[in-house]
Design a protein around this motif. Structure first.
Motif, PDB file in Angstrom:
ATOM      1  N   ARG A 134       0.803  -1.159  -0.054  1.00 27.01           N
ATOM      2  CA  ARG A 134       0.085  -0.113  -0.015  1.00 27.01           C
ATOM      3  C   ARG A 134       0.786   1.323  -0.028  1.00 27.01           C
ATOM      4  NH1 ARG A 134      -4.165   0.707   4.400  1.00 27.01           N
ATOM      5  NH2 ARG A 134      -2.292  -0.065   5.702  1.00 27.01           N
ATOM      6  N   ASP A 166       3.040   2.149   2.021  1.00 22.20           N
ATOM      7  CA  ASP A 166       2.844   2.652   3.595  1.00 22.20           C
ATOM      8  C   ASP A 166       4.045   2.948   4.020  1.00 22.20           C
ATOM      9  OD1 ASP A 166       1.853   3.209   6.067  1.00 22.20           O
ATOM     10  OD2 ASP A 166       1.561   1.173   6.598  1.00 22.20           O
ATOM     11  N   SER A 211      -5.479   3.248  -0.378  1.00 18.87           N
ATOM     12  CA  SER A 211      -6.683   2.514  -0.427  1.00 18.87           C
ATOM     13  C   SER A 211      -7.255   2.059  -1.591  1.00 18.87           C
ATOM     14  CB  SER A 211      -7.715   3.386   0.273  1.00 18.87           C
ATOM     15  OG  SER A 211      -7.444   3.663   1.526  1.00 18.87           O
ATOM     16  N   LYS A 212      -7.567   0.995  -1.838  1.00 20.95           N
ATOM     17  CA  LYS A 212      -8.230   0.572  -3.333  1.00 20.95           C
ATOM     18  C   LYS A 212      -9.473   1.441  -3.590  1.00 20.95           C
ATOM     19  CE  LYS A 212      -6.086  -4.193  -2.867  1.00 20.95           C
ATOM     20  NZ  LYS A 212      -6.553  -5.671  -3.092  1.00 20.95           N
ATOM     21  N   TYR A 256      -6.268   1.505  -6.287  1.00 16.83           N
ATOM     22  CA  TYR A 256      -5.067   2.281  -6.526  1.00 16.83           C
ATOM     23  C   TYR A 256      -5.001   3.113  -7.564  1.00 16.83           C
ATOM     24  CZ  TYR A 256      -3.407  -0.932  -2.755  1.00 16.83           C
ATOM     25  OH  TYR A 256      -3.420  -1.856  -1.652  1.00 16.83           O
ATOM     26  N   HIS A 258      -0.896   9.460  -6.472  1.00 15.03           N
ATOM     27  CA  HIS A 258      -1.200   9.135  -4.869  1.00 15.03           C
ATOM     28  C   HIS A 258      -0.379  10.182  -4.150  1.00 15.03           C
ATOM     29  CE1 HIS A 258      -1.522   7.038  -1.298  1.00 15.03           C
ATOM     30  NE2 HIS A 258      -0.308   7.009  -0.947  1.00 15.03           N
ATOM     31  N   ASN A 261      -0.794  12.657  -0.907  1.00 15.61           N
ATOM     32  CA  ASN A 261      -0.585  11.549   0.230  1.00 15.61           C
ATOM     33  C   ASN A 261       0.776  11.637   0.617  1.00 15.61           C
ATOM     34  OD1 ASN A 261      -3.204  10.602   0.831  1.00 15.61           O
ATOM     35  ND2 ASN A 261      -3.171  10.304  -1.332  1.00 15.61           N
TER      36      ASN A 261
END
Length: 275
Positions: A82, A84, A172-173, A175, A181, A185
């Motif tokens: 993800r 992350d 989050s899906k 994607y 992104h 983010n």
């Protein structure tokens, strides 16, 4: 053909660095080599899981666990499922720098969607002295010293006057692409008077579309309280350990999404904007 012994090569490199030092006002160079135990052939290669174009296209999940990744290298960079946060491996320890600025060592059960690692044993150490060394100046000087066709793992340690890094919030899906992104983010950190290490790679242009050509470094503070993907830094002195790889091995992302993604577009221009 003239063959240089290991000692002759060291002398040659030292003379070369001495000559180059005159090109950079206010900066001095020194070089030394370490006696290193001969590594097993498979350990002197850079290993990567997935390719950068897949990550750029939105393949944010992978099936390789951190425990499995450690068997491929004890040093390197990457991300987690993800996207992350930022991944950094140093001396066999795997750290996550999260979007909130926190740093933690992750369990072997965590997984990665893209990682680039190597068993690190420095072939050469270079000392750069400022004042006012910037990330851009360091890149310029290393490019003058190192062969542009080589694959280099770099470990840079210093007390940094400033350090600018980033880390991503988890996706989050469904994607999007990585550039999309990051628009909303990505958290940027402006660190001051921080001491730590920069870990990563300097890679040649021919690895474009599989990896990040040029410099790709992540930062970890010695107190493990900050870090991230490096955008810029300033320092007055740095120690640069360089490990030259014999080559590279790519394992395709084993997640099902890798087989569905469109890898035809050239994403090089997009990559330059986010790196």
């Amino acid at each position: 053909m003239v063959r240089l012994s290991a000692i002759s090569k060291s002398i040659f490199v030292l003379l070369l660095l001495t000559l180059l030092s005159g090109l950079f006002a206010g900066t001095t160079f020194a070089q030394s080599t370490r006696n290193r135990r001969a590594a097993a052939p498979e350990e002197d290669f850079m290993y990567q899981y997935s390719i950068i174009d897949a990550l750029m296209a939105g393949v944010f999940d992978g099936d390789l666990t951190i425990g499995q990744l450690k068997k491929k290298g004890d040093f390197g960079v990457g991300t987690f499922n993800r996207v992350d946060g930022e991944l950094l491996i140093d001396k066999g320890h795997v750290y996550k720098i999260a979007f909130d600025g926190s740093v933690k060592e992750v369990p072997d059960s965590d997984s990665t969607s893209a990682a680039f690692v190597k068993f690190f044993k420095a072939d050469t150490i270079i000392y750069l002295n400022g004042p006012g060394l910037t990330y851009e100046k360091v890149q310029e000087q290393l490019k003058h010293i190192l062969n542009p066709n080589g694959i280099y793992a770099l470990r840079i340690s210093a007390a940094f006057t400033t350090m600018t890094t980033r880390a991503e919030k988890p996706a989050s899906k469904p994607y999007t692409t990585l550039p999309e992104h990051l628009k909303y983010n990505q958290v940027v950190f402006e660190l001051k008077n921080t001491k730590g290490i920069c870990s990563g790679f300097l890679l040649p242009p021919y690895l474009a579309r599989t990896n990040v050509p040029g410099f790709h470094l992540h930062y970890l503070a010695d107190d493990h309280k900050s870090g991230g993907h490096i955008f810029n830094f300033t320092a007055d002195a740095l120690t640069i350990e360089i490990d030259v790889a014999k080559g590279f091995t790519i394992e395709n992302n084993t997640n099902a999404e890798f087989g569905k993604v469109n890898l035809q577009p050239d994403r090089g221009a997009e990559l330059k904007k986010i790196e």
